[in-house]
Design an enzyme around this catalytic site. Structure first.
Site, PDB file in Angstrom:
ATOM      1  N   HIS A   1     -12.144 -11.674   0.327  1.00 12.82           N
ATOM      2  CA  HIS A   1     -11.842 -12.786  -1.148  1.00 12.82           C
ATOM      3  C   HIS A   1     -10.406 -12.951  -1.463  1.00 12.82           C
ATOM      4  O   HIS A   1      -9.627 -12.028  -1.032  1.00 12.82           O
ATOM      5  CB  HIS A   1     -12.625 -11.764  -2.247  1.00 12.82           C
ATOM      6  CG  HIS A   1     -12.055 -10.551  -2.624  1.00 12.82           C
ATOM      7  ND1 HIS A   1     -11.001 -10.227  -3.219  1.00 12.82           N
ATOM      8  CD2 HIS A   1     -12.453  -9.451  -2.220  1.00 12.82           C
ATOM      9  CE1 HIS A   1     -10.698  -9.173  -3.251  1.00 12.82           C
ATOM     10  NE2 HIS A   1     -11.708  -8.463  -2.885  1.00 12.82           N
ATOM     11  N   ASP A   2     -10.246 -14.050  -1.810  1.00 12.69           N
ATOM     12  CA  ASP A   2      -8.758 -14.685  -2.441  1.00 12.69           C
ATOM     13  C   ASP A   2      -7.597 -14.683  -1.304  1.00 12.69           C
ATOM     14  O   ASP A   2      -6.491 -14.641  -1.542  1.00 12.69           O
ATOM     15  CB  ASP A   2      -8.487 -13.648  -3.318  1.00 12.69           C
ATOM     16  CG  ASP A   2      -9.534 -13.779  -4.615  1.00 12.69           C
ATOM     17  OD1 ASP A   2      -9.730 -14.751  -5.257  1.00 12.69           O
ATOM     18  OD2 ASP A   2      -9.891 -12.453  -5.053  1.00 12.69           O
TER      19      ASP A   2
ATOM     20  N   GLY B   1      -8.681  -7.983   0.796  1.00  7.84           N
ATOM     21  CA  GLY B   1      -8.501  -9.131  -0.154  1.00  7.84           C
ATOM     22  C   GLY B   1      -7.092  -9.389  -0.586  1.00  7.84           C
ATOM     23  O   GLY B   1      -6.056  -8.578  -0.149  1.00  7.84           O
TER      24      GLY B   1
END
Length: 261
Positions: free
Chosen positions: A123-124, A141
């Protein structure tokens, strides 16, 4: 009307949008709020969950899982997305997660990248263009990866780290700090800098003078033996004659995590 070709066993939710020439293989799933650009080829047994925007002329091979929920305990179902550019090759069993609200809400992958089998983008993360992630390479992440970066097999990048453009991460290296542009990292417990990626730079058209300037900057940063402040002062001097050294210096100054040294 779209000219997409969807295998009879595949499921495409009504809220998905497929461009012209998109092909969806057997037993694949395309979720709501997924947009796939013209000419993209989805292999068999893939799953693509939205919100996700995928560009044109990508190849996504069998069993890839794209756009899944972030693997973050703080995620509470809020709207977060994945954006992938054009002409990427995403091989078997690759996993790419959407962003989180606390990390900007979006995972981004640029253009012309190769993500080989079993790689993971968490994520991200923000991945640039023309990168190669070899088998089982993993981004935690919030990792940022510049253009023309190579991650060798089984390389692992700690959360919130940045990998500068043209860096090379060796097989099995675990990276827990920022890697400046042009630098090679080799496995030794946690990865350690081991020179610059000179062969990769030659292949991308860097001439001898540019490479020599980058080597001088590397020696100032990693070989001279001084403090980081002393190394930075020397880099300021070298940056006056080299845009590449200036880019390296700007990378260092923008970092929040410790520099890998």
């Amino acid at each position: 009307m779209s000219t997409a070709a969807v295998h009879p066993s595949a499921i495409v939710e009504p809220g998905a949008r497929l461009g012209d020439g998109v092909r969806v293989g057997a037993f694949s799933y395309i979720g709501n709020d997924v947009e796939i650009g013209d000419g993209t080829d989805i292999g068999p047994h893939c799953s693509i969950h939205g919100p996700a925007r995928i560009g044109r002329d990508n190849r996504i091979l069998g069993h890839a899982a794209i756009g899944g929920e972030p693997q973050d305990k703080k995620y509470g179902g809020e709207r977060v997305e994945l954006v992938i550019g054009d002409r990427n090759t995403i091989r078997e069993f690759v996993t790419v997660n959407r962003g989180t609200a606390g990390g900007g809400g979006c995972t981004r992958i640029g253009d012309d990248n190769w993500l080989l089998a079993y790689t993971h983008v968490a994520h991200d993360c923000v991945v640039g263009n023309h990168c190669v992630f070899s088998n089982n390479a993993t981004l935690a992440g919030h990792v940022e990866v510049g253009d023309h970066v190579i991650l060798s097999g089984f390389a692992g990048i700690h959360q919130f780290c940045r990998i500068g453009a043209h860096a090379f991460i060796g097989m099995g290296a675990f990276v827990n700090g920022d890697v400046p542009p042009f630098v090679m990292v080799a496995q030794e417990g946690y990865g350690r800098p081991r020179g610059i990626n000179s062969e990769g730079l030659k292949r991308r058209g860097f001439d001898a003078d540019r490479i020599a300037a980058i080597k001088r900057a590397y020696r100032a940063l990693y070989v001279a033996g001084g403090s980081l402040d002393e190394a930075r002062a020397r880099l300021v001097e070298l940056a006056g004659d080299s845009d590449d050294v200036r880019a390296l210096l700007e990378f260092i100054d923008a970092g929040e995590r410790p520099l890998l040294r």
